[in-house]
Scaffold this active site. Structure first.
Site, mmCIF file in Angstrom:
data_model
loop_
_atom_site.group_PDB
_atom_site.id
_atom_site.type_symbol
_atom_site.label_atom_id
_atom_site.label_comp_id
_atom_site.label_asym_id
_atom_site.label_seq_id
_atom_site.Cartn_x
_atom_site.Cartn_y
_atom_site.Cartn_z
ATOM 1 N N HIS A 1 2.202 9.770 43.621
ATOM 2 C CA HIS A 1 2.193 8.325 43.915
ATOM 3 C C HIS A 1 3.137 7.616 42.946
ATOM 4 O O HIS A 1 2.815 7.414 41.793
ATOM 5 C CB HIS A 1 0.770 7.787 43.755
ATOM 6 N N HIS B 1 6.223 4.442 42.474
ATOM 7 C CA HIS B 1 7.054 3.317 42.937
ATOM 8 C C HIS B 1 8.355 3.340 42.140
ATOM 9 O O HIS B 1 8.320 3.380 40.919
ATOM 10 C CB HIS B 1 6.366 1.976 42.670
ATOM 11 N N ARG C 1 10.977 1.194 43.329
ATOM 12 C CA ARG C 1 11.687 -0.024 43.746
ATOM 13 C C ARG C 1 13.022 0.369 44.397
ATOM 14 O O ARG C 1 13.136 1.438 44.959
ATOM 15 C CB ARG C 1 11.898 -1.007 42.571
ATOM 16 N N ASN D 1 6.525 0.373 49.677
ATOM 17 C CA ASN D 1 6.391 -1.094 49.626
ATOM 18 C C ASN D 1 7.612 -1.785 49.027
ATOM 19 O O ASN D 1 7.556 -2.451 48.013
ATOM 20 C CB ASN D 1 5.107 -1.519 48.881
ATOM 21 N N LYS E 1 1.191 5.187 54.512
ATOM 22 C CA LYS E 1 0.455 4.452 53.484
ATOM 23 C C LYS E 1 -0.092 3.138 54.024
ATOM 24 O O LYS E 1 0.620 2.367 54.652
ATOM 25 C CB LYS E 1 1.411 4.157 52.317
ATOM 26 N N HIS F 1 -5.305 6.056 43.581
ATOM 27 C CA HIS F 1 -5.664 5.507 42.256
ATOM 28 C C HIS F 1 -7.136 5.080 42.180
ATOM 29 O O HIS F 1 -7.458 3.931 41.954
ATOM 30 C CB HIS F 1 -4.739 4.365 41.845
ATOM 31 N N ASP G 1 1.142 6.213 39.984
ATOM 32 C CA ASP G 1 1.278 4.816 40.417
ATOM 33 C C ASP G 1 2.181 4.057 39.445
ATOM 34 O O ASP G 1 2.023 2.853 39.255
ATOM 35 C CB ASP G 1 -0.101 4.137 40.527
ATOM 36 N N HIS H 1 8.475 -3.206 36.614
ATOM 37 C CA HIS H 1 8.760 -4.602 36.963
ATOM 38 C C HIS H 1 9.878 -5.107 36.067
ATOM 39 O O HIS H 1 10.051 -4.620 34.956
ATOM 40 C CB HIS H 1 7.525 -5.479 36.720
HETATM 41 ZN ZN LIG Z 1 0.946 2.140 44.083
HETATM 42 ZN ZN LIG Z 2 -2.046 0.725 45.292
#
Ligand SMILES: [Zn+2]
Ligand SMILES: [Zn+2]
Length: 401
Positions: A51, A53, A55, A79, A134, A212, A284, A288
């Protein structure tokens, strides 16, 4: 170690100090000390992050290489804005990821965002290119405005049926958001448990992965339903709610689902440390921009991937369960998803280092120096101010060779 019980996570200076505090407060008598040998080196075979991210664009280029250093593969979250929902988006995002890590021996597994209007034909066509679909609840994650609303679960029946028929697993970010103003943040995941049981019963051949997991109620459901699995993050193994709000409030410790209570962490730790075959590492990790994290109005989520395995080795060692780390960090995911990962042995040595000490470059050690700082500056890593006991062997980042 006097007054140790009064230190929250933010106040401790080393991960060792925090782990000692966890052990003092946790009755460990029932934990079998399966691995007490002292070692100074460890090799992890094809570690896998289920999992992640990354970006896109400049942020992707800035964080992907260091997020790939200790892993042989990741499962990439969809996402983005707009979310990944078409075959063209999957192919071009995968291409940008491979470019960002310079086409190294590495496999990014792609996912798409859940939609209620996917057809069977579409899912059949896209299946060879993705590993999961997802599902995000509305408002509950970055870029999730306008996504799935659990108040009307019947609306999703067709897509879930096709996924079950085609053997496409479902990933879910489990938090209840209908009537959000009445449900405390600490209860949002717990209150999702009945919906999730309903899904597991109605779609018994659909592999459902609770992402998570942060509560006792949800992690225990994996024993009740054969089609339920879970991923766990580094930060949910370490923090409880009091670490976040009791003394000092720190943006890098603010993530979703929010860290829960003592009993929740204890339950999750026990499942993870035992090497339970239905539980997998999913960091996860979610970077940012500094202006969105270290500011007056913080975004949730923690950037952990580059130091996650170093910290996990220390946790498993500290609780005498190093023999089970490989199951959590690689083996379970390979079996549960029936995938082959590139062969990649990652070596770690026992050597103290402070994450913030790695400043031998003009730019932060873990951030690609070829990305111009004026274009993007990621916020600091989780554990930035802490001393860790395990480090990567050698200089493994492309810009430190
Ligand atoms: Zn996530
Ligand atoms: Zn999440």
């Amino acid at each position: 170690m006097e007054n140790l019980e009064f230190k929250c996570f933010t106040e401790t200076t080393s991960l060792a100090e925090h782990l000692e505090m966890m052990k003092i407060h946790w009755d460990c008598a029932d934990l079998v000390q399966s691995c007490t040998k002292q070692i100074s080196e460890i090799v992890l075979e094809s570690p896998f992050d289920t999992h992640l991210h990354l970006r896109d664009w400049e942020m992707l280029k800035a964080v992907a290489p260091s997020s790939a250093t200790t892993f042989a593969g990741w499962i990439i979250m969809p996402n983005l804005a707009p979310a990944i929902e078409t075959l063209e988006q999957v192919i071009s995002y995968k291409w940008r990821i491979m470019e960002a890590i310079d086409w190294e021996n590495f496999t990014p597994y792609m996912t798409i965002n859940f939609r209620s209007d996917y057809t069977r034909e579409f899912l059949k066509k896209i299946k060879p290119h993705i590993i999961w679909i997802k599902m995000y609840p509305k408002w509950q994650t970055t870029n999730s405005e306008g996504w799935v609303d659990w108040a009307n679960i019947e609306e999703y029946r067709n897509t879930l049926t096709y996924m079950q028929e085609l053997w496409i697993p479902l990933l879910v970010h489990w938090e209840r958001i209908d009537g959000w103003y009445k449900i405390d943040e600490l209860d949002k995941e717990r209150k999702f448990a009945p919906i999730y049981e309903k899904l597991a019963q109605e779609f018994p051949k659909l592999k459902i992965i609770m992402e998570h997991v942060s509560t006792k109620e949800c992690i225990e459901l994996i024993d009740k339903y054969p089609n339920l699995y879970a991923t766990v993050t580094l930060h949910h193994l370490l923090l409880i709610h009091n670490d976040i709000v009791s003394m000092w409030i720190q943006p890098h410790h603010f993530f979703k689902p929010i860290a829960k209570l003592w009993e929740d962490r204890k339950a999750i730790l026990k499942y993870v440390l035992s090497g339970n075959p239905k539980i997998m590492l999913g960091t996860d990790s979610a970077p940012h921009e500094v202006g969105k994290k270290e500011c007056a109005c913080w975004c949730a989520w923690a950037f952990t991937a580059p130091i996650a395995l170093q910290a996990l080795i220390q946790i498993f060692e500290s609780f005498w369960q190093l023999d089970n780390l490989h199951k959590f960090a690689s083996e379970n995911a390979k079996k549960n998803y029936e995938i082959d990962l590139p062969q990649k042995n990652v070596k770690f040595i026992k050597k103290d280092f402070e994450v913030s000490d790695k400043k031998e470059l003009p730019y932060d050690y873990f951030i690609n120096p070829n990305v111009r700082k004026e274009l993007i500056t990621p916020a600091k890593l989780f554990l930035w101010w802490k001393k860790l006991a395990w480090d990567l062997k050698g200089k493994n980042l492309p810009w430190t060779i």
